[in-house]
Design an enzyme around this catalytic site. Structure first.
Site, PDB file in Angstrom:
ATOM      1  N   ASP A  77     -42.350 -98.317  -7.911  1.00 57.01           N
ATOM      2  CA  ASP A  77     -41.744 -98.689  -6.627  1.00 57.01           C
ATOM      3  C   ASP A  77     -40.231 -98.607  -6.730  1.00 57.01           C
ATOM      4  O   ASP A  77     -39.655 -98.730  -7.821  1.00 57.01           O
ATOM      5  CB  ASP A  77     -42.145-100.113  -6.246  1.00 57.01           C
ATOM      6  CG  ASP A  77     -43.616-100.226  -5.876  1.00 57.01           C
ATOM      7  OD1 ASP A  77     -44.211 -99.191  -5.516  1.00 57.01           O
ATOM      8  OD2 ASP A  77     -44.163-101.339  -5.944  1.00 57.01           O
TER       9      ASP A  77
ATOM     10  N   ARG B 224     -47.221-106.941  -8.928  1.00 51.37           N
ATOM     11  CA  ARG B 224     -46.868-107.912  -7.878  1.00 51.37           C
ATOM     12  C   ARG B 224     -48.084-108.686  -7.408  1.00 51.37           C
ATOM     13  O   ARG B 224     -47.979-109.858  -7.059  1.00 51.37           O
ATOM     14  CB  ARG B 224     -46.150-107.225  -6.718  1.00 51.37           C
ATOM     15  CG  ARG B 224     -46.818-106.030  -6.121  1.00 51.37           C
ATOM     16  CD  ARG B 224     -45.759-105.206  -5.365  1.00 51.37           C
ATOM     17  NE  ARG B 224     -46.170-103.831  -5.228  1.00 51.37           N
ATOM     18  CZ  ARG B 224     -46.740-103.341  -4.135  1.00 51.37           C
ATOM     19  NH1 ARG B 224     -46.943-104.126  -3.091  1.00 51.37           N
ATOM     20  NH2 ARG B 224     -47.083-102.079  -4.067  1.00 51.37           N
TER      21      ARG B 224
ATOM     22  N   ASP C  57     -43.524-108.916  -3.092  1.00 52.82           N
ATOM     23  CA  ASP C  57     -42.269-108.755  -3.828  1.00 52.82           C
ATOM     24  C   ASP C  57     -41.094-109.145  -2.940  1.00 52.82           C
ATOM     25  O   ASP C  57     -41.268-109.562  -1.781  1.00 52.82           O
ATOM     26  CB  ASP C  57     -42.112-107.338  -4.368  1.00 52.82           C
ATOM     27  CG  ASP C  57     -42.168-106.269  -3.279  1.00 52.82           C
ATOM     28  OD1 ASP C  57     -41.731-106.540  -2.139  1.00 52.82           O
ATOM     29  OD2 ASP C  57     -42.653-105.160  -3.556  1.00 52.82           O
TER      30      ASP C  57
END
Length: 319
Positions: free
Chosen positions: A48, A193, A90
């Site tokens: 990410d 996450r 997140d």
């Protein structure tokens, strides 16, 4: 930034990139590819934008082995914040809820250790909506942005080990309680996450991920090359950036090695299966065994070996 490159060439090899914060994996790949003036490249294992760390980049013929990384275990260092739940799990998501957390970490230290150990081993994990998984051809993250939530089936994953580390020794040393840092080794398909969220849920406080760094992919756990260094080299000459490349066989080093004589190598390179009566130097395998195949030091590709024959899987064509 690297200078604009108009002429690209066939470049072959593997580059372990240290992906910077804020870039998608694809954007990082594009910039590295430009610096090397390479025709063909791909990355293995998406990170990410909020994550940093090891991103394997394969160029030319090495891209044929990126699929090997799909099943590779990965090692991460992460920091989560207790007491706050977000829409994405997140720091990039909207705050959904907050919960009180004790004023000192000593009050929860043993509970955190106990809860973390409950996640070690084979477990079920529900993938997040903010992910690239698809539903009827649409990535879940696009549906999530439209306010649509789809029921997701839990998936089997494995947490090989999980240990808490001191914040001052973590990737976010300036943070303090109620942030918690940990390192973890996981199987393919694990969302860190989601792991942070699930730990927070079991603690009764909720949690979300605030920092993430990939430390290892498969057997590779060394530092990657910063993108800035790649671009600085490429700005001087593509050859300088290409000097950072590892060998084409870097992603298949874990496979048994087979060397072929010239006559068998020629047949192998034409995609022909080779009976073991033609290869007396090979020991037959009583089960299907995946191998890497060479003529001297030249990688020819990968193959399957059984009790009767050597069958090409992926062939490598290096000029």
């Amino acid at each position: 930034m690297a200078k604009t490159v108009s002429h690209r060439e066939s470049v072959h090899g593997v580059l372990w990139l240290d992906k910077p914060l804020g870039l998608s994996s694809n954007d990082a790949l594009i910039r590295a590819k430009r610096s090397l003036a390479a025709l063909k490249a791909g990355h293995g294992g998406t990170l990410d934008p909020m994550a940093t760390g090891l991103l394997p980049l394969a160029f030319g013929e090495a891209t044929k082995f990126l699929h090997d990384l799909l099943h590779a275990d990965k090692t991460y260092e992460a920091v989560m914040q207790l007491g706050v739940v977000t829409s994405t799990g997140d720091a990039e998501g909207e705050v959904l809820s907050t919960s009180p957390v004790p004023n000192t970490e000593q009050a929860m230290a043993s509970q955190i250790e106990q809860v973390m150990q409950q996640f070690v081993g084979a477990i079920q994990q529900i993938p997040p909506m903010a992910s690239a998984l698809k539903h009827q051809g649409q990535p879940l993250y696009k549906l999530a942005r439209a306010g649509i939530e789809i029921e997701r089936a839990p998936r089997s994953i494995t947490i090989h080990w999980l240990k808490r580390i001191a914040l001052e020794q973590s990737i976010a040393p300036s943070l303090n309680w109620p942030h918690v840092a940990f390192r973890v080794r996981v199987s393919k398909g694990t969302y860190i996450r989601t792991l942070a969220q699930d730990i927070g849920d079991r603690l009764g406080t909720g949690a979300h991920l605030v920092a993430l760094r990939r430390l290892g992919v498969g057997e590779y756990e060394s530092a990657g090359v910063p993108l800035l260094e790649i671009e600085e080299r490429g700005a001087r000459a593509a050859g300088e950036a290409r000097a950072l490349l590892g060998p084409v066989d870097a992603l298949v080093q874990g496979l048994p090695r087979i060397e072929l004589p010239e006559s068998a190598a020629q047949r192998f390179c034409h995609g022909q299966r080779i009976g073991l009566f033609d290869l007396p130097m090979l020991t037959p395998s009583d089960h299907l065994l995946r191998t890497r195949v060479y003529r001297g030091e030249r990688l020819l590709g990968t193959a399957w070996l059984d009790a009767e024959r050597l069958a090409p899987e992926r062939l490598v064509h290096l000029s």
